[in-house]
Motif scaffolding. Structure first.
Motif, PDB file in Angstrom:
ATOM      1  N   GLN A 110       9.099  24.945 -25.443  1.00  0.00           N
ATOM      2  CA  GLN A 110      10.379  24.595 -24.814  1.00  0.00           C
ATOM      3  C   GLN A 110      10.742  25.584 -23.715  1.00  0.00           C
ATOM      4  O   GLN A 110      11.272  25.208 -22.667  1.00  0.00           O
ATOM      5  N   GLU A 111      10.424  26.839 -23.961  1.00  0.00           N
ATOM      6  CA  GLU A 111      10.692  27.883 -22.960  1.00  0.00           C
ATOM      7  C   GLU A 111       9.861  27.641 -21.698  1.00  0.00           C
ATOM      8  O   GLU A 111      10.361  27.776 -20.573  1.00  0.00           O
ATOM      9  N   LEU A 112       8.605  27.268 -21.886  1.00  0.00           N
ATOM     10  CA  LEU A 112       7.735  26.992 -20.747  1.00  0.00           C
ATOM     11  C   LEU A 112       8.198  25.760 -19.985  1.00  0.00           C
ATOM     12  O   LEU A 112       8.194  25.737 -18.750  1.00  0.00           O
ATOM     13  N   ALA A 113       8.604  24.728 -20.719  1.00  0.00           N
ATOM     14  CA  ALA A 113       9.072  23.498 -20.080  1.00  0.00           C
ATOM     15  C   ALA A 113      10.342  23.748 -19.274  1.00  0.00           C
ATOM     16  O   ALA A 113      10.547  23.143 -18.217  1.00  0.00           O
ATOM     17  N   ALA A 114      11.195  24.643 -19.776  1.00  0.00           N
ATOM     18  CA  ALA A 114      12.453  24.965 -19.097  1.00  0.00           C
ATOM     19  C   ALA A 114      12.217  25.598 -17.726  1.00  0.00           C
ATOM     20  O   ALA A 114      13.071  25.510 -16.834  1.00  0.00           O
ATOM     21  N   LYS A 115      11.045  26.211 -17.562  1.00  0.00           N
ATOM     22  CA  LYS A 115      10.701  26.823 -16.267  1.00  0.00           C
ATOM     23  C   LYS A 115      10.252  25.779 -15.253  1.00  0.00           C
ATOM     24  O   LYS A 115      10.070  26.083 -14.072  1.00  0.00           O
ATOM     25  N   ASP A 116      10.071  24.543 -15.739  1.00  0.00           N
ATOM     26  CA  ASP A 116       9.697  23.414 -14.887  1.00  0.00           C
ATOM     27  C   ASP A 116       8.416  23.696 -14.097  1.00  0.00           C
ATOM     28  O   ASP A 116       8.329  23.407 -12.904  1.00  0.00           O
ATOM     29  N   LYS A 117       7.434  24.290 -14.790  1.00  0.00           N
ATOM     30  CA  LYS A 117       6.169  24.596 -14.147  1.00  0.00           C
ATOM     31  C   LYS A 117       5.028  24.230 -15.079  1.00  0.00           C
ATOM     32  O   LYS A 117       5.033  24.598 -16.247  1.00  0.00           O
ATOM     33  N   SER A 118       4.084  23.512 -14.546  1.00  0.00           N
ATOM     34  CA  SER A 118       2.947  23.075 -15.355  1.00  0.00           C
ATOM     35  C   SER A 118       2.110  24.260 -15.833  1.00  0.00           C
ATOM     36  O   SER A 118       2.148  25.348 -15.242  1.00  0.00           O
ATOM     37  N   ILE A 119       1.350  24.038 -16.906  1.00  0.00           N
ATOM     38  CA  ILE A 119       0.484  25.081 -17.448  1.00  0.00           C
ATOM     39  C   ILE A 119      -0.888  24.504 -17.759  1.00  0.00           C
ATOM     40  O   ILE A 119      -1.059  23.286 -17.849  1.00  0.00           O
ATOM     41  N   ILE A 120      -1.861  25.394 -17.923  1.00  0.00           N
ATOM     42  CA  ILE A 120      -3.210  25.009 -18.328  1.00  0.00           C
ATOM     43  C   ILE A 120      -3.452  25.539 -19.729  1.00  0.00           C
ATOM     44  O   ILE A 120      -3.071  26.672 -20.048  1.00  0.00           O
ATOM     45  N   THR A 121      -4.068  24.732 -20.565  1.00  0.00           N
ATOM     46  CA  THR A 121      -4.399  25.140 -21.923  1.00  0.00           C
ATOM     47  C   THR A 121      -5.894  25.043 -22.127  1.00  0.00           C
ATOM     48  O   THR A 121      -6.490  23.982 -21.920  1.00  0.00           O
ATOM     49  N   MET A 122      -6.509  26.151 -22.522  1.00  0.00           N
ATOM     50  CA  MET A 122      -7.949  26.164 -22.805  1.00  0.00           C
ATOM     51  C   MET A 122      -8.169  25.946 -24.293  1.00  0.00           C
ATOM     52  O   MET A 122      -7.440  26.497 -25.121  1.00  0.00           O
ATOM     53  N   MET A 123      -9.168  25.146 -24.607  1.00  0.00           N
ATOM     54  CA  MET A 123      -9.462  24.827 -25.999  1.00  0.00           C
ATOM     55  C   MET A 123     -10.953  24.953 -26.276  1.00  0.00           C
ATOM     56  O   MET A 123     -11.779  24.855 -25.362  1.00  0.00           O
ATOM     57  N   GLY A 124     -11.293  25.146 -27.547  1.00  0.00           N
ATOM     58  CA  GLY A 124     -12.675  25.114 -27.977  1.00  0.00           C
ATOM     59  C   GLY A 124     -12.854  23.931 -28.901  1.00  0.00           C
ATOM     60  O   GLY A 124     -11.883  23.292 -29.314  1.00  0.00           O
ATOM     61  N   HIS A 125     -14.100  23.620 -29.237  1.00  0.00           N
ATOM     62  CA  HIS A 125     -14.375  22.524 -30.174  1.00  0.00           C
ATOM     63  C   HIS A 125     -14.171  23.038 -31.600  1.00  0.00           C
ATOM     64  O   HIS A 125     -15.115  23.141 -32.395  1.00  0.00           O
ATOM     65  N   TYR A 126     -12.929  23.351 -31.894  1.00  0.00           N
ATOM     66  CA  TYR A 126     -12.589  23.957 -33.178  1.00  0.00           C
ATOM     67  C   TYR A 126     -11.422  23.208 -33.812  1.00  0.00           C
ATOM     68  O   TYR A 126     -10.466  22.827 -33.119  1.00  0.00           O
ATOM     69  N   ALA A 127     -11.486  23.022 -35.129  1.00  0.00           N
ATOM     70  CA  ALA A 127     -10.422  22.322 -35.885  1.00  0.00           C
ATOM     71  C   ALA A 127     -10.237  20.919 -35.306  1.00  0.00           C
ATOM     72  O   ALA A 127     -11.113  20.079 -35.443  1.00  0.00           O
ATOM     73  N   SER A 128      -9.109  20.646 -34.659  1.00  0.00           N
ATOM     74  CA  SER A 128      -8.881  19.314 -34.109  1.00  0.00           C
ATOM     75  C   SER A 128      -8.251  19.399 -32.727  1.00  0.00           C
ATOM     76  O   SER A 128      -7.437  20.276 -32.459  1.00  0.00           O
ATOM     77  N   TYR A 129      -8.642  18.507 -31.883  1.00  0.00           N
ATOM     78  CA  TYR A 129      -8.058  18.394 -30.551  1.00  0.00           C
ATOM     79  C   TYR A 129      -7.626  16.956 -30.275  1.00  0.00           C
ATOM     80  O   TYR A 129      -7.026  16.667 -29.258  1.00  0.00           O
ATOM     81  N   GLU A 130      -7.918  16.045 -31.204  1.00  0.00           N
ATOM     82  CA  GLU A 130      -7.647  14.633 -30.987  1.00  0.00           C
ATOM     83  C   GLU A 130      -6.149  14.307 -30.980  1.00  0.00           C
ATOM     84  O   GLU A 130      -5.723  13.361 -30.325  1.00  0.00           O
ATOM     85  N   TRP A 131      -5.380  15.075 -31.722  1.00  0.00           N
ATOM     86  CA  TRP A 131      -3.956  14.769 -31.818  1.00  0.00           C
ATOM     87  C   TRP A 131      -3.084  15.740 -31.033  1.00  0.00           C
ATOM     88  O   TRP A 131      -1.878  15.833 -31.256  1.00  0.00           O
ATOM     89  N   THR A 132      -3.692  16.448 -30.078  1.00  0.00           N
ATOM     90  CA  THR A 132      -2.909  17.409 -29.288  1.00  0.00           C
ATOM     91  C   THR A 132      -1.878  16.725 -28.400  1.00  0.00           C
ATOM     92  O   THR A 132      -0.935  17.380 -27.933  1.00  0.00           O
ATOM     93  N   ASN A 133      -2.035  15.419 -28.178  1.00  0.00           N
ATOM     94  CA  ASN A 133      -1.035  14.739 -27.352  1.00  0.00           C
ATOM     95  C   ASN A 133       0.286  14.563 -28.076  1.00  0.00           C
ATOM     96  O   ASN A 133       1.203  13.910 -27.563  1.00  0.00           O
ATOM     97  N   VAL A 134       0.412  15.171 -29.261  1.00  0.00           N
ATOM     98  CA  VAL A 134       1.724  15.252 -29.907  1.00  0.00           C
ATOM     99  C   VAL A 134       2.686  16.005 -28.999  1.00  0.00           C
ATOM    100  O   VAL A 134       3.916  15.844 -29.102  1.00  0.00           O
ATOM    101  N   VAL A 135       2.137  16.809 -28.080  1.00  0.00           N
ATOM    102  CA  VAL A 135       2.953  17.544 -27.106  1.00  0.00           C
ATOM    103  C   VAL A 135       3.856  16.584 -26.340  1.00  0.00           C
ATOM    104  O   VAL A 135       5.007  16.913 -26.020  1.00  0.00           O
ATOM    105  N   ASP A 136       3.350  15.376 -26.053  1.00  0.00           N
ATOM    106  CA  ASP A 136       4.161  14.389 -25.334  1.00  0.00           C
ATOM    107  C   ASP A 136       5.386  13.960 -26.135  1.00  0.00           C
ATOM    108  O   ASP A 136       6.409  13.572 -25.565  1.00  0.00           O
ATOM    109  N   LEU A 137       5.278  14.020 -27.454  1.00  0.00           N
ATOM    110  CA  LEU A 137       6.346  13.523 -28.316  1.00  0.00           C
ATOM    111  C   LEU A 137       7.409  14.570 -28.621  1.00  0.00           C
ATOM    112  O   LEU A 137       8.511  14.227 -29.051  1.00  0.00           O
TER     113      LEU A 137
END
Length: 299
Positions: A104-131
């Motif tokens: 929420q703090e990052l969104a309040a700055k109104d600036k996009s960010i990059i997130t780096m991920m590895g093939h670890y645990a799960s990445y399929e449901w990361t679009n929960v960020v949209d919700l």
């Protein structure tokens, strides 16, 4: 032929996605038995990878990690299919962001960010960020050959507002988003094995010197976007918790390759803690004995 294959397979995927959770994971366990014991999919590769990075472990310990890793990968593959029909509430219940205040703090700055991920645990449901935030989740990916399944990926990601963009056009698309002030969280994998001759950076990953992708770092420096690591942990079968860990909030003034190295250090820490949650089937260390190109940075 691509349409025929898609037409035959998609109905089965849809049926699987509608299974009740208990039956869904029983089915995943059956798939594990087939993949591990009968098909023996990449068993040799997984055994070699584990023995390579964990020389201190016994054969029995390697076998235990191997079996757990295959069970996890079957679960995650099925969870990808579940995304076809999973509800918003179910997704929010099963994939939680533990430091939502940071998001929420990052969104309040109104600036996009990059997130780096590895093939670890799960990445399929990361679009929960949209919700749960004002960010639009954007996955940077390599398109698959079957255009119908490729469209399916777009459709699945688009169910809750996410989208995917091809890696070859990522920079151009991100520039457009910046020009239109589209608040986005760009997610990309950075633990694949790149082509030797096209790699400028070699470093230790799990104690072995290998060529390493630096695409996330390059994009963050060019566009001036803060870059984070998505630390995903599996807390139960079908349940995950994730947190955003800053790698660099001032990328343009960060030393070259420090971002990439920081990502690998964070991923390695997770792998050593719970190796069964990593994807050992890909040949991450296949270039370990290759000749390092002239001019490449090694550290």
């Amino acid at each position: 032929m691509q349409l025929v294959i898609y037409s035959l397979i998609y109905p089965l995927l849809w049926i699987i996605s509608k299974l009740p959770w208990r039956i869904f994971y029983i089915f995943s366990s059956l798939i594990y038995i087939i993949i591990y014991y009968i098909v023996r999919y990449r068993r040799k590769t997984v055994t070699e990878n584990l023995a390579l990075v964990f020389p201190e472990k016994t054969t029995k310990e390697i076998k235990t990690i191997q079996k757990k890793a295959y069970k996890h990968q079957c679960d995650m593959f099925l969870e990808m299919i579940k995304s076809i029909s999973i509800s918003e509430e179910e997704m929010k219940n099963r994939f939680k962001i533990t430091n939502i205040d940071k998001l929420q703090e990052l969104a309040a700055k109104d600036k996009s960010i990059i997130t780096m991920m590895g093939h670890y645990a799960s990445y399929e449901w990361t679009n929960v960020v949209d919700l749960i935030s004002d960010f639009g989740c954007v996955g940077i990916y390599k398109p698959i050959e079957n255009k119908y399944f490729d469209r399916l990926i777009h459709r699945i990601r688009g169910r809750f507002g996410s989208r995917v963009i091809a890696n070859r056009t990522a920079y151009r698309e991100m520039v457009k988003d910046l020009e239109t002030n589209t608040l986005s969280l760009y997610g990309l994998f950075a633990d694949q094995s790149p082509k030797v001759n096209a790699t400028k950076y070699w470093t230790d990953f799990m104690g072995i010197t290998v060529p390493t992708f630096a695409g996330g770092e390059v994009l963050s420096k060019r566009l001036g976007l803060s870059i984070y690591y998505l630390n995903v942990e599996k807390v139960g079968r079908g349940y995950y918790e994730a947190s955003f860990i800053p790698i660099s909030e001032d990328p343009k003034n960060t030393e070259d390759y420090e971002i990439t190295k920081g990502f690998l250090n964070l991923l390695e820490k997770q792998i050593r803690n719970k190796p069964e949650n990593y994807m050992w089937t890909h040949k991450r260390w296949k270039h370990r004995n290759a000749e390092i190109p002239k001019g490449a940075t090694v550290r």
